[in-house]
Design a protein around this motif. Structure first.
Motif, PDB file in Angstrom:
ATOM      1  N   UNK A   1      16.323   1.453  20.566  1.00  0.00           N
ATOM      2  CA  UNK A   1      16.128   0.940  21.921  1.00  0.00           C
ATOM      3  C   UNK A   1      17.463   0.628  22.581  1.00  0.00           C
ATOM      4  N   UNK A   2      18.401   0.057  21.803  1.00  0.00           N
ATOM      5  CA  UNK A   2      19.722  -0.264  22.363  1.00  0.00           C
ATOM      6  C   UNK A   2      20.468   1.000  22.762  1.00  0.00           C
ATOM      7  N   UNK A   3      20.493   1.992  21.886  1.00  0.00           N
ATOM      8  CA  UNK A   3      21.186   3.244  22.194  1.00  0.00           C
ATOM      9  C   UNK A   3      20.600   3.910  23.432  1.00  0.00           C
ATOM     10  N   UNK A   4      19.272   3.954  23.498  1.00  0.00           N
ATOM     11  CA  UNK A   4      18.616   4.602  24.634  1.00  0.00           C
ATOM     12  C   UNK A   4      18.897   3.836  25.922  1.00  0.00           C
ATOM     13  N   UNK A   5      18.817   2.516  25.851  1.00  0.00           N
ATOM     14  CA  UNK A   5      19.039   1.684  27.037  1.00  0.00           C
ATOM     15  C   UNK A   5      20.454   1.817  27.555  1.00  0.00           C
TER      16      UNK A   5
ATOM     17  N   UNK B   1      12.211   4.453  23.994  1.00  0.00           N
ATOM     18  CA  UNK B   1      12.769   5.792  23.826  1.00  0.00           C
ATOM     19  C   UNK B   1      11.660   6.831  23.654  1.00  0.00           C
ATOM     20  N   UNK B   2      11.851   8.033  24.193  1.00  0.00           N
ATOM     21  CA  UNK B   2      10.792   9.049  24.125  1.00  0.00           C
ATOM     22  C   UNK B   2      10.596   9.656  22.743  1.00  0.00           C
ATOM     23  N   UNK B   3      11.549   9.435  21.836  1.00  0.00           N
ATOM     24  CA  UNK B   3      11.430   9.960  20.473  1.00  0.00           C
ATOM     25  C   UNK B   3      11.801   8.864  19.481  1.00  0.00           C
ATOM     26  N   UNK B   4      11.500   9.098  18.202  1.00  0.00           N
ATOM     27  CA  UNK B   4      11.877   8.142  17.172  1.00  0.00           C
ATOM     28  C   UNK B   4      10.741   7.212  16.778  1.00  0.00           C
ATOM     29  N   UNK B   5      11.058   6.236  15.938  1.00  0.00           N
ATOM     30  CA  UNK B   5      10.056   5.305  15.433  1.00  0.00           C
ATOM     31  C   UNK B   5       9.444   4.486  16.554  1.00  0.00           C
ATOM     32  N   UNK B   6      10.274   4.012  17.493  1.00  0.00           N
ATOM     33  CA  UNK B   6       9.760   3.200  18.606  1.00  0.00           C
ATOM     34  C   UNK B   6       8.705   3.965  19.401  1.00  0.00           C
ATOM     35  N   UNK B   7       8.972   5.225  19.667  1.00  0.00           N
ATOM     36  CA  UNK B   7       8.033   6.058  20.404  1.00  0.00           C
ATOM     37  C   UNK B   7       6.740   6.250  19.624  1.00  0.00           C
ATOM     38  N   UNK B   8       6.860   6.480  18.313  1.00  0.00           N
ATOM     39  CA  UNK B   8       5.669   6.669  17.476  1.00  0.00           C
ATOM     40  C   UNK B   8       4.803   5.413  17.435  1.00  0.00           C
ATOM     41  N   UNK B   9       5.458   4.242  17.350  1.00  0.00           N
ATOM     42  CA  UNK B   9       4.711   2.986  17.311  1.00  0.00           C
ATOM     43  C   UNK B   9       4.014   2.749  18.646  1.00  0.00           C
ATOM     44  N   UNK B  10       4.730   3.020  19.741  1.00  0.00           N
ATOM     45  CA  UNK B  10       4.141   2.853  21.068  1.00  0.00           C
ATOM     46  C   UNK B  10       2.935   3.774  21.237  1.00  0.00           C
ATOM     47  N   UNK B  11       3.029   4.991  20.715  1.00  0.00           N
ATOM     48  CA  UNK B  11       1.918   5.943  20.798  1.00  0.00           C
ATOM     49  C   UNK B  11       0.716   5.443  20.007  1.00  0.00           C
ATOM     50  N   UNK B  12       0.982   4.854  18.829  1.00  0.00           N
ATOM     51  CA  UNK B  12      -0.092   4.290  18.028  1.00  0.00           C
ATOM     52  C   UNK B  12      -0.801   3.172  18.781  1.00  0.00           C
ATOM     53  N   UNK B  13       0.002   2.319  19.432  1.00  0.00           N
ATOM     54  CA  UNK B  13      -0.560   1.220  20.194  1.00  0.00           C
ATOM     55  C   UNK B  13      -1.434   1.721  21.353  1.00  0.00           C
TER      56      UNK B  13
END
Length: 230
Positions: free
Chosen positions: A77-81, A212-224
């Motif tokens: 999230x930091x890198x993307x931001x 971020x559109x890719x990565x773990x954060x994106x996968x978790x958001x998609x699950x939610x």
């Protein structure tokens, strides 16, 4: 259904990373309905369909897994931001807007935020990219005459500490609509900003940080999102 056993007797980094991602994603899925403290290794290996021996070749414990998850989310999230942040010459306005965006993210993505806080986000490590970014903002603000003449470490940790405390407040207790504005105002005041300027800057509009559109954060958001849709 027989459990899949992943043998890691070689140094196949790609295979290792796939297993780690599977465990991290499975852990985040479990954490939706169960507190992290109640999640056991058996829950994780069953969810990811790996053996206990494989789990221990990737993580030392459940706690180390969630710390790794928080660290990975924080970095993504930091890198993307940072790579998508608009340039704001005025350092005081920059601190206000960045902090507000982070707190709005907490309100919009509380589950992701709770995982971030497991890693003690935002990091107080002077080598972390987020710390360095905030430190630069503080130094710019001091050079521009907005902030008091104090050591950079004090100014940076004032921002980080208030951000962390406010994030926990937002997650744990319902806050009034103007809570975030009040947090921004107090941060600016503590840094030495004039009260009138701080009041104006604290009300500046801002949008929440993006996932971020890719990565773990994106996968978790998609699950939610998938869970909410069902």
């Amino acid at each position: 259904m027989p459990k899949i056993v992943h043998h890691l007797f070689n140094s196949d980094e790609k295979h290792l990373e796939q297993i780690k991602e599977s465990l991290l994603l499975g852990a985040s899925d479990l954490a939706k309905n169960t507190s992290v403290e109640n999640i056991k290794i058996d829950d994780l290996v069953n969810k990811a369909e790996v053996s206990r021996s494989t789990f221990y070749k990737v993580f030392h414990s459940v706690d180390s897994l969630f710390k790794e998850l928080g660290k990975k989310l924080s970095n993504e999230i930091t890198e993307y931001t940072l790579s998508h942040s608009p340039a704001i010459p005025d350092a005081a306005a920059r601190v206000a807007i960045k902090t507000k965006r982070a707190l709005l993210f907490i309100t919009k993505a509380p589950f992701l935020a709770s995982l971030l806080l497991k890693e003690e986000w935002p990091s107080s490590d002077p080598n972390h990219m987020m710390y360095k970014d905030i430190e630069k903002d503080f130094m710019d603000g001091k050079a521009q005459g907005y902030f008091s003449d104090m050591p950079a470490s004090i100014g940076t940790n004032l921002i980080l500490g208030c951000l962390r405390g406010a994030a926990k407040d937002i997650l744990e207790t319902k806050q009034p609509d103007d809570y975030i504005d009040k947090v921004i105002y107090q941060i600016l005041i503590s840094l030495g900003v004039d009260q009138k300027i701080a009041a104006e800057l604290s009300k500046n509009p801002a949008s929440a940080l993006s996932v971020p559109p890719t990565g773990v954060a994106s996968n978790i958001a998609s699950l939610q999102n998938h869970t909410k849709a069902n």
